[in-house]
Design a protein around this motif. Sequence first.
Motif, PDB file in Angstrom:
ATOM      1  N   PHE A 114       0.810  -1.217   0.000  1.00 16.12           N
ATOM      2  CA  PHE A 114       0.000   0.000   0.000  1.00 16.12           C
ATOM      3  C   PHE A 114       0.847   1.274   0.000  1.00 16.12           C
ATOM      4  N   GLN A 115       2.083   1.200   0.477  1.00 10.62           N
ATOM      5  CA  GLN A 115       2.931   2.395   0.516  1.00 10.62           C
ATOM      6  C   GLN A 115       3.652   2.630  -0.812  1.00 10.62           C
ATOM      7  N   SER A 116       4.041   1.562  -1.487  1.00  9.85           N
ATOM      8  CA  SER A 116       4.856   1.711  -2.701  1.00  9.85           C
ATOM      9  C   SER A 116       4.251   0.975  -3.890  1.00  9.85           C
ATOM     10  N   SER A 117       2.946   0.900  -3.935  1.00 11.61           N
ATOM     11  CA  SER A 117       2.255   0.151  -4.983  1.00 11.61           C
ATOM     12  C   SER A 117       2.652   0.644  -6.380  1.00 11.61           C
ATOM     13  N   HIS A 118       2.994  -0.292  -7.281  1.00  8.36           N
ATOM     14  CA  HIS A 118       3.316   0.125  -8.648  1.00  8.36           C
ATOM     15  C   HIS A 118       2.889  -0.903  -9.691  1.00  8.36           C
ATOM     16  N   VAL A 119       2.027  -1.834  -9.327  1.00 15.84           N
ATOM     17  CA  VAL A 119       1.491  -2.769 -10.315  1.00 15.84           C
ATOM     18  C   VAL A 119       0.774  -2.011 -11.431  1.00 15.84           C
ATOM     19  N   CYS A 120      -0.046  -1.048 -11.053  1.00 17.49           N
ATOM     20  CA  CYS A 120      -0.813  -0.303 -12.055  1.00 17.49           C
ATOM     21  C   CYS A 120       0.095   0.556 -12.936  1.00 17.49           C
ATOM     22  N   ASP A 121       1.218   1.026 -12.391  1.00 14.69           N
ATOM     23  CA  ASP A 121       2.176   1.768 -13.206  1.00 14.69           C
ATOM     24  C   ASP A 121       2.733   0.882 -14.317  1.00 14.69           C
ATOM     25  N   TYR A 122       3.025  -0.378 -13.983  1.00 17.53           N
ATOM     26  CA  TYR A 122       3.580  -1.301 -14.966  1.00 17.53           C
ATOM     27  C   TYR A 122       2.582  -1.640 -16.060  1.00 17.53           C
ATOM     28  N   LEU A 123       1.292  -1.503 -15.746  1.00 20.79           N
ATOM     29  CA  LEU A 123       0.236  -1.856 -16.699  1.00 20.79           C
ATOM     30  C   LEU A 123      -0.474  -0.633 -17.270  1.00 20.79           C
ATOM     31  N   ASP A 124      -0.004   0.553 -16.874  1.00 20.38           N
ATOM     32  CA  ASP A 124      -0.607   1.813 -17.321  1.00 20.38           C
ATOM     33  C   ASP A 124      -2.101   1.853 -16.996  1.00 20.38           C
ATOM     34  N   LEU A 125      -2.409   1.514 -15.729  1.00 17.16           N
ATOM     35  CA  LEU A 125      -3.785   1.514 -15.255  1.00 17.16           C
ATOM     36  C   LEU A 125      -3.947   2.488 -14.095  1.00 17.16           C
ATOM     37  N   MET A 152      -9.146   1.115   0.246  1.00 17.32           N
ATOM     38  CA  MET A 152      -9.337   0.369   1.488  1.00 17.32           C
ATOM     39  C   MET A 152      -9.976   1.219   2.575  1.00 17.32           C
ATOM     40  N   GLN A 153      -9.743   2.541   2.543  1.00 24.19           N
ATOM     41  CA  GLN A 153     -10.305   3.389   3.593  1.00 24.19           C
ATOM     42  C   GLN A 153     -11.830   3.401   3.566  1.00 24.19           C
ATOM     43  N   SER A 155      -9.331  -2.775 -11.425  1.00 22.76           N
ATOM     44  CA  SER A 155      -8.672  -2.128 -12.569  1.00 22.76           C
ATOM     45  C   SER A 155      -8.501  -3.206 -13.642  1.00 22.76           C
ATOM     46  N   ARG A 156      -9.019  -2.952 -14.833  1.00 21.20           N
ATOM     47  CA  ARG A 156      -9.054  -3.972 -15.885  1.00 21.20           C
ATOM     48  C   ARG A 156      -8.029  -3.677 -16.967  1.00 21.20           C
ATOM     49  N   HIS A 157      -7.158  -4.657 -17.220  1.00 16.94           N
ATOM     50  CA  HIS A 157      -6.148  -4.516 -18.267  1.00 16.94           C
ATOM     51  C   HIS A 157      -6.686  -5.085 -19.579  1.00 16.94           C
ATOM     52  N   ALA A 158      -6.160  -4.582 -20.691  1.00 19.12           N
ATOM     53  CA  ALA A 158      -6.636  -5.015 -22.011  1.00 19.12           C
ATOM     54  C   ALA A 158      -6.430  -6.504 -22.243  1.00 19.12           C
ATOM     55  N   SER A 159      -5.463  -7.111 -21.577  1.00 19.94           N
ATOM     56  CA  SER A 159      -5.211  -8.543 -21.733  1.00 19.94           C
ATOM     57  C   SER A 159      -6.302  -9.400 -21.104  1.00 19.94           C
ATOM     58  N   GLY A 160      -7.118  -8.779 -20.233  1.00 20.55           N
ATOM     59  CA  GLY A 160      -8.136  -9.526 -19.491  1.00 20.55           C
ATOM     60  C   GLY A 160      -7.748  -9.731 -18.035  1.00 20.55           C
ATOM     61  N   LEU A 161      -6.516  -9.353 -17.684  1.00 23.49           N
ATOM     62  CA  LEU A 161      -6.051  -9.455 -16.299  1.00 23.49           C
ATOM     63  C   LEU A 161      -6.719  -8.384 -15.448  1.00 23.49           C
ATOM     64  N   HIS A 162      -7.202  -8.771 -14.256  1.00 21.87           N
ATOM     65  CA  HIS A 162      -7.792  -7.822 -13.322  1.00 21.87           C
ATOM     66  C   HIS A 162      -6.794  -7.509 -12.211  1.00 21.87           C
ATOM     67  N   VAL A 163      -6.817  -6.262 -11.748  1.00 21.61           N
ATOM     68  CA  VAL A 163      -5.863  -5.817 -10.733  1.00 21.61           C
ATOM     69  C   VAL A 163      -6.609  -5.140  -9.591  1.00 21.61           C
ATOM     70  N   PHE A 164      -6.216  -5.498  -8.357  1.00 20.48           N
ATOM     71  CA  PHE A 164      -6.706  -4.815  -7.162  1.00 20.48           C
ATOM     72  C   PHE A 164      -5.504  -4.106  -6.540  1.00 20.48           C
ATOM     73  N   ALA A 165      -5.458  -2.796  -6.710  1.00 20.51           N
ATOM     74  CA  ALA A 165      -4.326  -2.018  -6.208  1.00 20.51           C
ATOM     75  C   ALA A 165      -4.828  -0.661  -5.745  1.00 20.51           C
ATOM     76  N   ALA A 166      -4.242  -0.174  -4.665  1.00 22.93           N
ATOM     77  CA  ALA A 166      -4.638   1.112  -4.094  1.00 22.93           C
ATOM     78  C   ALA A 166      -3.650   2.195  -4.502  1.00 22.93           C
ATOM     79  N   PRO A 167      -4.099   3.440  -4.576  1.00 18.63           N
ATOM     80  CA  PRO A 167      -3.156   4.536  -4.816  1.00 18.63           C
ATOM     81  C   PRO A 167      -2.096   4.556  -3.714  1.00 18.63           C
ATOM     82  N   ARG A 168      -0.871   4.886  -4.067  1.00 18.95           N
ATOM     83  CA  ARG A 168       0.199   4.908  -3.071  1.00 18.95           C
ATOM     84  C   ARG A 168      -0.107   5.865  -1.944  1.00 18.95           C
TER      85      ARG A 168
END
Length: 391
Positions: A180-191, A197-198, A217-230
């Motif tokens: 939650f402090q350094s999340s960057h999955v969405c950066d790698y996927l441009d999402l 969570m709050q 967060s839905r990626h074009a490949s069909g992969l779904h992502v659950f990630a919070a803003p840093r």
Amino acid sequence: MAIYLLNADFDAHRAGAFEQKLRAAIPSLIKITTIESVLHDLQSPDRPSYLLLITPPRDTTNLEKIVEIAPHYRDRIFFVLVGDEISASQYKSLVRTGAADWISTNAEVQEVLDLIANRQARGRAEATSAIRGGSKRAAISFVPSAGGVGNTTLAVEIGVSLKTRKPTRNMNICIVDLDFQSSHVCDYLDLEPRLKMQEISSNPERLDAQLFDIFISRHASGLHVFAAPRSKSDPCQLNVMALDRLLDMIATRYQLILIDLPVTWFSWTPQIVSASDGVFVTGVNTIPGLRQTAETLAAVRETARAPAQVAIAVNRCQRRFWGGVARRHHVERVLGRDNVFYIAEEPTALDSINAGTPMALSRRSRSIGRDIAALADFCVNLKSLRAAPVE
């Protein structure tokens, strides 16, 4: 399959009549005196049990107890609360556990039988669907041994690789970013990270299907992502009940769950690792890196409920000119040879990260493809510890 009965109603006449009907319909009914007496001696997840609990009038104690414990035993036992009418919010809380339901004491016993039959039919359908889909539900934690070892990159590349391969493209796959402090999955996927969570931290029961869908967060490949803003706020203050609620809902919707954990271990980290079907410990092939990997590996094996399904990903390896991994003997000396995967250093990785396009989607990134495929195969072929229940 075992069916237990706990009659907690002090009104012998009221509860006794219903119990007699149950015994006539279910001759093998096992009467118990406490819920705890069953929880310590449950059958395997392949043959789930059922517990019928007759409660006193206007007493919510047992309902609250079931709401609390049911999610932790959902693979092995289903609770049926038999009692007075309950409110809509109470019923919603009960059903949300995924392992409990309510029936009125004024109902016919056939409703209990129908409920159990429907649960068994659903279990068989889920099992058949999982087999046809090529996988049963499984959760895999990615545990970094240090910062900067490429833990998130591997999780992303595996997820996208599986969603773009023909045999697995129809699987429901997601990544859960718990850094939650350094999340960057969405950066790698441009999402855009959409998990907040709050919003559910103070009231986990607020998380329903509609809000859950908003968090994806839905990626074009069909992969779904659950990630919070840093956020630099203290993740130790995270409401574990809210996290449990989120992961429980995720577990019912996805066949493969890739969990990206932070470097720092928090109070909830061992709980996540122990609930995972498999674990990847990520490190690099340097002397300090191997030491950190060995220490992390030891901590994971103490926590994991299936140590045999723990693997090591040695990332950014240098390849010899004539083939093979440079300094491989160092790795084997420190970590052994079992379940060790070597991932080559990829020259185009930085460009991929900056562009927000996974290497699995780039024709330029061929050298790493075979290594990622091996990790993906391990994930798909992992023996699930939460097989769908069958009769």
